[in-house]
Design an enzyme around this catalytic site. Structure first.
Site, PDB file in Angstrom:
ATOM      1  N   SER A   1       0.838  -1.207   0.000  1.00  0.00           N
ATOM      2  CA  SER A   1       0.000   0.000   0.000  1.00  0.00           C
ATOM      3  C   SER A   1       0.875   1.260   0.000  1.00  0.00           C
ATOM      4  O   SER A   1       0.504   2.277  -0.592  1.00  0.00           O
ATOM      5  CB  SER A   1      -0.982   0.000   1.176  1.00  0.00           C
ATOM      6  OG  SER A   1      -0.295   0.126   2.395  1.00  0.00           O
TER       7      SER A   1
ATOM      8  N   ASN B   1      13.453   4.524   4.841  1.00  0.00           N
ATOM      9  CA  ASN B   1      12.560   3.469   5.322  1.00  0.00           C
ATOM     10  C   ASN B   1      11.347   4.104   5.991  1.00  0.00           C
ATOM     11  O   ASN B   1      11.447   5.182   6.572  1.00  0.00           O
ATOM     12  CB  ASN B   1      13.318   2.599   6.340  1.00  0.00           C
ATOM     13  CG  ASN B   1      12.473   1.478   6.904  1.00  0.00           C
ATOM     14  OD1 ASN B   1      11.804   0.747   6.153  1.00  0.00           O
ATOM     15  ND2 ASN B   1      12.476   1.314   8.222  1.00  0.00           N
TER      16      ASN B   1
ATOM     17  N   HIS C   1       8.644   3.479   9.001  1.00  0.00           N
ATOM     18  CA  HIS C   1       8.427   2.642  10.186  1.00  0.00           C
ATOM     19  C   HIS C   1       7.104   3.054  10.835  1.00  0.00           C
ATOM     20  O   HIS C   1       6.848   4.253  11.008  1.00  0.00           O
ATOM     21  CB  HIS C   1       9.588   2.798  11.177  1.00  0.00           C
ATOM     22  CG  HIS C   1       9.444   1.893  12.352  1.00  0.00           C
ATOM     23  ND1 HIS C   1       9.730   0.542  12.298  1.00  0.00           N
ATOM     24  CD2 HIS C   1       8.974   2.129  13.607  1.00  0.00           C
ATOM     25  CE1 HIS C   1       9.464  -0.005  13.468  1.00  0.00           C
ATOM     26  NE2 HIS C   1       9.010   0.928  14.280  1.00  0.00           N
TER      27      HIS C   1
HETATM   28  C1  GRF Z   1       3.828  -0.705   6.889  1.00  0.00           C
HETATM   29  O1  GRF Z   1       3.146  -0.509   8.084  1.00  0.00           O
HETATM   30  C2  GRF Z   1       5.271  -0.345   7.059  1.00  0.00           C
HETATM   31  O2  GRF Z   1       5.499   0.718   7.910  1.00  0.00           O
HETATM   32  C3  GRF Z   1       5.814  -1.619   7.675  1.00  0.00           C
HETATM   33  O3  GRF Z   1       5.141  -2.649   6.998  1.00  0.00           O
HETATM   34  C4  GRF Z   1       3.880  -2.181   6.524  1.00  0.00           C
HETATM   35  C5  GRF Z   1       3.851  -2.411   5.047  1.00  0.00           C
HETATM   36  O4  GRF Z   1       2.639  -2.089   4.460  1.00  0.00           O
HETATM   37  N1  GRF Z   1       7.245  -1.640   7.659  1.00  0.00           N
HETATM   38  P1  GRF Z   1       2.468  -2.080   2.874  1.00  0.00           P
HETATM   39  O5  GRF Z   1       3.104  -3.342   2.314  1.00  0.00           O
HETATM   40  O6  GRF Z   1       3.130  -0.845   2.337  1.00  0.00           O
HETATM   41  O7  GRF Z   1       0.980  -2.067   2.657  1.00  0.00           O
END
Ligand code: GRF
Length: 212
Positions: free
Chosen positions: A15, A109, A111
């Site tokens: 996403s 990144n 987080h």
């Molecule tokens: C997100 O919450 C990101 O912060 C974490 O993993 C999740 C990934 O979501 N590291 P997506 O694959 O971008 O939907």
């Protein structure tokens, strides 16, 4: 205007990748996604990339003899697509210090908490939101930071807070945090592509923001 090529590394739903693609599709956005690399073959993120005709690859660590040979393959793809900025968007693997040094201040990144809380090696995915809820804090959020040799400890580029509501579950909280991730991750890409970011020690200054 020459757009900056970005490579997005993913492992799951994607996403955040989608949020980046949507922003980069705006004509005036200064960057474009030139490749997507997934650590998992089944990641839905790969389908999102295909839909937008972005060259994408599954590079699974378990198919390689060592971390070094796995990273070598990733580097090869990044070079092929002339990637200037690497965006880790839900990427569930840790890159080695030697990889990080090759792209100093060129890996970011996202987080899903307000670093330095609820971060580090053992805090990933839904575990972060569960720990936030169990701790009783009333505020959490999302952080975009530069990747350095230490996990989740690089200079912070952008953060946005999210309220933890009574009766939140890790799932409801995750959904609310994701919404802010989708805002700040593309925004950090824009600031970097427009060369508005300056790293001083562990601090990031955004050149347009003047302190009074
Ligand atoms: C997100 O919450 C990101 O912060 C974490 O993993 C999740 C990934 O979501 N590291 P997506 O694959 O971008 O939907």
């Amino acid at each position: 205007m020459k757009k900056m090529n970005i490579g997005v590394l993913v492992s799951g739903n994607g996403s955040n990748l989608q949020a980046i693609i949507d922003r980069t599709n705006e004509k005036s956005f200064p960057a474009k996604v030139s490749t997507v690399i997934s650590s998992k073959a089944q990641a839905y993120a790969l389908q999102r990339a295909q839909k937008h005709e972005i060259p994408c690859y599954a590079v699974r660590k378990k198919d390689f003899d060592s971390q070094a040979s796995w990273e070598q393959r990733i580097l090869q793809i990044l070079h092929k697509h002339d990637v200037k900025l690497i965006v880790l968007a839900g990427f569930n693997k840790i890159l080695s210090a030697s990889f990080v040094r090759k792209y100093r201040w060129r890996i970011i990144n996202i987080h899903p908490s307000l670093i330095p809380a609820f971060c580090g090696k053992h805090f990933y995915g839904m575990k972060v939101h569960k720990a936030v809820i169990d701790s009783g804090v009333k505020i959490t959020g999302a952080t975009v930071h530069f990747v350095t040799e230490k996990v989740d400890a690089g200079p912070i580029i952008l953060q946005k807070a999210v309220q933890v509501k009574d009766y939140d579950t890790p799932e409801t909280l995750c959904e609310r945090v994701l919404r802010v991730e989708h805002e700040i991750l593309p925004e950090a890409v824009r600031l970097i592509a427009e060369e508005k970011i300056e790293v001083v020690g562990n601090r990031v200054n955004i050149k347009t923001e003047v302190c009074v």
